[in-house]
Design an enzyme around this catalytic site. Structure first.
Site, PDB file in Angstrom:
ATOM      1  CB  SER B  40     -17.335  36.698 -53.394  1.00 32.81           C
ATOM      2  OG  SER B  40     -16.093  36.433 -54.004  1.00 32.81           O
ATOM      3  CG  ASN B  43     -20.311  39.487 -62.005  1.00 32.41           C
ATOM      4  OD1 ASN B  43     -19.202  38.964 -62.196  1.00 32.41           O
ATOM      5  ND2 ASN B  43     -20.457  40.721 -61.579  1.00 32.41           N
ATOM      6  CB  CYS B  44     -17.878  36.343 -65.912  1.00 32.54           C
ATOM      7  SG  CYS B  44     -17.130  37.943 -65.600  1.00 32.54           S
ATOM      8  CE1 TYR B 279      -8.041  55.230 -49.268  1.00 27.69           C
ATOM      9  CE2 TYR B 279      -6.752  54.798 -51.245  1.00 27.69           C
ATOM     10  CZ  TYR B 279      -6.837  55.268 -49.953  1.00 27.69           C
ATOM     11  OH  TYR B 279      -5.731  55.786 -49.334  1.00 27.69           O
ATOM     12  CB  ALA B 280     -14.121  54.435 -55.897  1.00 26.59           C
ATOM     13  N   GLY B 282     -13.460  49.077 -59.314  1.00 26.53           N
ATOM     14  CA  GLY B 282     -14.389  48.256 -60.084  1.00 26.53           C
ATOM     15  C   GLY B 282     -15.153  49.002 -61.163  1.00 26.53           C
TER      16      GLY B 282
END
Lengths: 562, 562
Positions: B40, B43-44, B279-280, B282
């Site tokens: 968490s 990264n931006c 599930y996936a 991002g």
């Protein structure tokens, strides 16, 4: 197609109609009859020239009669006042105020864009020349002349958009300012608790506040004595009256045109009055509210301009219809920005629409990027469908952006689900991966789906009186910002292991802004407790306290005396 | 309801899913397996720490494993890499990178949030340790260590969001920067002409530009020699590779899950892969584009967060569905802001959707209020219905606001008529009575209804060659800003009386931004001429020139040499 179009009033709506009409027809004769000396001036800019931000007075004159003539071939006649309309003969009687002569002019189609006039209640002393209003360029010139002449203290009556903008202008000029507002809050288009940051700003700016106290009389003398309903008395050099406007409806009334609420000129969605050859636009007309369809008066610059364009379209055979107004409005007060769109809670209560609300407080952009400022948003939505009914926002940065997104959402009849799913522009200087708009939508969604269970700040006292246990989930170091009386501190990270309440206890949890309150509520609820989280957390509760404290009569006097 | 939920990847999508899952279930076992050392993190924000705006490195660590554990009771295991998924047995094989041991963990439900990895094309020299990428905290630490070590010159390869943000960061550190971009423009999510102000900014910032020239090889030595396809050669101390990312799909591929475009993990609207227990979310998943429904990869932070929330909702029995992505993105480059939402013109052309476009240039707020800055907007809309298909905006202020309104409008499937009628917040510091959004809508509406007749700047050369007469409607004093070759100057105020062209002449009129061009076009058209107005006026034409000039190979070399 009319051969001759006469437009009464050459400011926002009238000037827009004239320009659009010429683009639609090179051959029509277009005449603007304007009572004043100026057309198409920037009336929203007047307070900023007085305050000195806009240095050049000429910057406020968007168009002159000459420029309208040169660009659009429009016959612009300033200082020509229409004194009567003869609907049957399709003529207007005009008085040339300079030449002091009268004449009659025929029209095929008439557009009324007379605007609105500042309200001057019939109170003793109200006609003293030191009691001024601000609506047009001469008003501004008069006010600037008055302010230059040994004025030290000004009393602003009315805490609406103009009143607040004038306070900033006057403080920028270094003057002492007292604010008088009859309603128990400032900026009444918002709900009271949302205006708390404005009250704090006004206090920081050393403005003396009399909120919830009406103007009773003005006693002339070397200084003016402003007498309030409470008996309070303010000595001042100048009074600025900014208590609202009323539609300029005399011409329409005399001509027998249908009027609507508050004497506004009634028009259909084509901006047509009860006389098919006469259209009306701008601050003088009645509009339908986008959210509940009620007839209202919402004098706003954007709608006036668009109505002018629509009237011209209809007159020259194009399909167009006004969709109603939604009351989007915004105000700058020093570093703060406050605004609203749609219906506020007061209006929803008054019109018996079932609604729910969420308060959120979120950074205007990523907290880790410098300069982030908190925005407070109040979102009002339909209990059954989740449709957005209204929104208010206040903060130092990014408020206008969120208001515009919410205004667009209201126009599109979007729901809180739509807000939760919005894909807004994100980079750290501009927003967050979850924008305040998304957060508001998600909070509302959680409420609608029953995941969250909220107690409103205004319900808190009664709940505690009834024996509820109030738990403050913030970290100990946050408590110095204040606490709600009676709360026990149990920080969220310890809640899962240390919650030890009677199984039948009615629990209320809160944190600073509501997020941890929600997380704690989910934990406790799943462990079997009956628990509600305080809507908007300590921050909203505090805003409500600030708004309440300043409205009680005694406090307002104390504030002034302090 | 799953008893045990495993999430692979603990950044945006994975962390959101975990937090939401806990709010929905106190009893589920929730495990995050994260290969890296951090969960968490922001990264931006990485480029801004490198550039020095974000001083505190810890500010980028939004959550730590400890804080996730304390608040959400999540079993967070960093430096634990999943090396295989056994869909049949519902297990994952995990390598503990610190303890250097492997183990198997059972799941009831699995969420993949592996993210994407920077692309490193297999070129000679690409593996030199002085060729860096930026995706996570260790990348950032490595880059900062490298920049501290006697680096004077940096070559940035790739002019996307990260590339441009890195250029600003590097210039803030006082370094010499060369930009290499294979495509014939910077910031390819926008159309080329809309990026012209970015090119001008880069030049003002003394960034050496090689646009339209690809990376061919890197020759190591005391300095790095960057070899380009054109033969150009750049000597540098460090290379930053920012040419895009590819989905981290190895686990999914090995497990036999269905993949989509570009190897992205295919999911349904519930974020479910081809295996119903997996599930996936991002940057690794394929999404459906909101505007045309095409499957695409759009690695963006907002969608990743929302997908994580949706996956958790579905897994724990709540109704939720992802609506697709619309590619809303924004970039700060020094004083400029540029962004896009929906489809750009290149994509519309490629997918054969009939569209029209308007360019407008309007002040971010009332021109008479200090500090107004011009925003350029390109609006793309469906030829038949007027539905908004995409929009791009660039300017120094208020760009993010207009993009967000347009993103909302695209989400709501609004039309250009809706934009024309929008009631946005207006006071002089924030906007205009006719907001740039209204102006864009009105310009598009005029085009759709046939009131305006436009010629595109890219069609101008051919039209002039075919004998069209080009008329510049600006005032003589405006011509010093440049003129389109071959134009005759006839200022708009004189047009009505002095237009003297052969009756069969094909006329093209233009002004600075397009408004007077439109007014002039209406005049001349109604007088019987065949006339078109230049879309976006001189300003758009000039932007196109700037964009073109800098992309030709020879010019890019000359720019570098200069």
């Amino acid at each position: 197609m009319p051969k001759k179009l006469i437009i009464i009033g050459g400011v926002a709506g009238g000037a827009s109609a004239a320009a659009r009409a010429r683009r639609l027809s090179e051959t029509a004769e277009i005449v603007i009859l304007e009572r004043g000396s100026y057309v198409s001036f920037a009336n929203c800019g007047l307070p900023y020239h007085i305050g000195g931000e806009i240095e050049n007075r000429n910057a406020l004159l968007v168009h002159t009669p000459d420029s309208l003539r040169a660009r659009f071939n429009i016959d612009v006649r300033t200082r020509h006042e229409v004194i009567a309309i003869d609907c049957k003969a399709k003529t207007v009687a005009v008085r040339d105020l300079c030449a002091e002569r009268e004449y009659v002019e025929h029209y095929d189609t008439l557009i009324l864009s007379p605007g609105a006039a500042p309200i001057r209640p019939p109170l003793p002393g109200i006609d003293d020349p030191r009691v001024l209003t601000l609506r047009n360029i001469p008003d501004m010139d008069r006010m600037m002349a008055a302010l230059d002449a040994h004025v030290r203290r000004v009393c602003v009556v009315g805490a609406g958009f103009i009143g607040l903008e004038m306070i900033e202008a006057l403080r920028n000029r270094g003057l002492e300012v007292t604010l008088v507002e009859r309603d128990p809050q400032v900026l009444t288009p918002l709900d009271a608790e949302m205006t708390a940051p404005l009250l704090e700003t006004l206090q920081r700016q050393q403005v003396k506040l009399h909120i919830g106290d009406g103007l009773a009389a003005i006693v002339p003398g070397p200084q003016l004595q402003v007498m309030l309903s409470s008996g309070a008395q303010i000595e001042t050099d100048l009074v600025i009256l900014a208590i609202g406007v009323r539609p300029e409806n005399k011409l329409a009334l005399d001509a027998g045109l249908a009027l609507g609420v508050g004497g506004a000129i009634a028009v259909n969605v084509q901006q047509q009055t009860s006389d098919p050859a006469i259209y009306a636009v701008g601050d003088a007309v009645q509009v339908s509210h986008v959210v509940n369809g009620h007839p209202v008066i919402l004098p706003l610059a954007g709608p006036a301009n668009r109505q002018g364009r629509i009237a011209a379209d209809v007159i020259f055979g194009k399909k167009a219809a006004y969709r109603g107004s939604q009351g989007t409005a915004i105000c700058k007060l020093f570093e703060m920005t406050a605004g609203t769109t749609g219906l506020n809670e007061k209006a929803l209560k008054a019109s018996d629409i079932p609604y729910r609300k969420v308060y959120i407080h979120a950074n205007d952009h990523a907290g880790y990027y410098p300069g982030a400022k908190q925005i407070s948003i109040k979102l009002l939505f339909a209990e059954d469908t989740g449709r957005i009914l209204g929104a208010q926002a206040i903060g130092e940065s990014g408020v206008d952006k969120r208001l515009d997104v919410l205004a667009t959402a209201i126009q599109a009849k979007m729901t809180v689900d739509d807000l939760a799913e919005m894909e807004l522009s994100y980079a750290p200087p501009y927003g967050s991966a979850k924008d305040p708009i998304n957060i508001a939508g998600m909070a509302a969604q959680n409420l609608v789906t029953g995941l969250s269970s909220l107690i409103e700040p205004e319900e808190l006292d009664a709940a505690i009186l009834a024996g509820a246990t109030l738990i403050d989930l913030r970290q100990p170091e946050e408590l110095q910002q204040g606490q709600i009386p009676g709360a026990k501190n149990l920080p969220l990270p310890q809640l899962r292991t240390q919650a030890a309440f009677p199984k039948d206890a009615a629990l209320i949890v809160y944190c600073q802004i509501g997020l941890r309150g929600y997380i704690g509520q989910r934990q406790l609820q799943q462990q079997g407790w009956s628990v509600r989280s305080l809507n908007g957390g300590f921050r909203t509760w505090k805003m409500m306290q600030v708004a309440r404290r300043l409205i009680s009569g005694s406090d307002s006097v104390r504030t002034t005396a302090a």
